[in-house]
Design an enzyme around this catalytic site. Structure first.
Site, PDB file in Angstrom:
ATOM      1  CB  VAL A 193       1.927  55.226  -5.807  1.00 55.71           C
ATOM      2  CG1 VAL A 193       1.909  53.796  -5.261  1.00 55.71           C
ATOM      3  CG2 VAL A 193       1.190  55.291  -7.147  1.00 55.71           C
ATOM      4  CE  LYS A 223      -2.696  55.638 -10.514  1.00 53.78           C
ATOM      5  NZ  LYS A 223      -2.671  54.965 -11.835  1.00 53.78           N
ATOM      6  CG  ASP A 228       2.549  55.709 -20.222  1.00 53.19           C
ATOM      7  OD1 ASP A 228       3.510  56.004 -20.980  1.00 53.19           O
ATOM      8  OD2 ASP A 228       2.362  56.256 -19.118  1.00 53.19           O
TER       9      ASP A 228
END
Length: 292
Positions: free
Chosen positions: A25, A40, A137
């Protein structure tokens, strides 16, 4: 990628923000709209079909989401200026402020601040769960604390990085290509390689909140030992925490997903705690004024 590179003739790369296994990123400038953005950049591997599939799924997920507690997607594309090395990328809002991992390294956050941060995150999770998406996540490094550079001292949080998120179609999904997520914040079902649903995100958020309040990771250690530990024992929730926190965290961190509250319930509980905390603060100020 060198600073100054002009991606697709529009996004001028400025500096590196962070790097992971599958992507990097960068801070960049949108030369067309004259604004700063985050780019990204994916590591393209021609023979990695799974990686390509995940890229496409992340784009579809982000394109369909619009919520103040989620990082916003502006654009997606591929730079073809070098025919031998195409560059696939996402362009997202640039969030000014540290991630929760960096902030927590300075010491535990106050319960009032964690209630505000937790409310934002639970609100964001409730939104994606409503649309059939599981993040998989949730961890401090994927939680961005927004700095609006004004006098508003209220911590505001945004959930980022949907690289291993999945669209469930209404039910839990089996792991694809190995255990998803980060070992220290996996739910028991993820650690056991079982299907992960929305309540898996609730468990991970519980670990994040507990760590923010105590300054200690609930399941430290090497990846395998950390992942397996939650299958053997529940995390330690200090008794000195306020009853609202011990009750909420105990339910969020239940090993059985069926015993956990939905993200919407967590959001409402923390919103009520924010309101109650503000009322307590006003009473304390009034008492101090009278005493003086």
């Amino acid at each position: 990628m060198e600073p100054g590179f002009l991606l697709s003739g529009r996004y001028r790369v400025e500096c590196l923000i962070g790097s992971g296994r599958q992507s990097t990123v960068y801070r960049a400038r949108d030369e067309l709209l004259q604004r700063e953005v985050a780019v990204k950049l994916f590591r393209n591997e021609a023979d990695d079909l799974e990686h390509t599939r995940r890229q496409g799924q992340e784009i579809r997920i982000l394109a369909g989401m619009s919520h103040h507690c989620l990082v916003t997607l502006f654009d997606a594309g591929a730079d073809l200026s070098d025919p031998d090395a195409s560059l696939s990328y996402l362009v997202m809002e640039l969030v000014r402020g540290p991630d929760l991992r960096r902030r927590a390294a300075q010491g535990p956050l106050s319960a009032a601040h964690m209630a505000l941060i937790g409310h934002d995150l639970a609100d964001g999770l409730a939104h994606i769960h409503h649309h059939g998406i599981v993040h998989r996540d949730v961890k401090p490094a994927n939680i961005l604390l927004v700095d609006y550079s004004n006098n508003d001292r209220r911590p505001r949080a945004k959930l980022s990085d949907f690289g291993v998120a999945v669209m469930t179609g209404g039910g839990p999904v089996a792991d694809d290509g190995g255990t998803s997520g980060t070992p220290a914040y996996l739910s028991p079902e993820q650690a056991a390689g079982e299907p992960a649903g929305p309540l898996s995100d609730v468990y991970s958020l519980g670990l994040v909140l507990l760590e923010g309040l105590t300054g200690k990771m609930a399941y430290p250690g090497a990846p395998v030992q950390s992942a397996v530990a939650r299958l053997l024992h529940d995390p330690d929730i200090p008794e000195e925490l306020a009853p609202i926190w011990t009750s909420l965290l105990s339910s969020m961190l239940a090993r059985d997903p069926a015993e956990r509250p939905a993200a919407r319930e967590v959001s409402l509980a923390l919103r009520q705690e924010v309101i109650n905390g503000a009322a307590r603060h006003r009473r304390d100020q009034a008492s101090s004024a009278i005493a003086s």
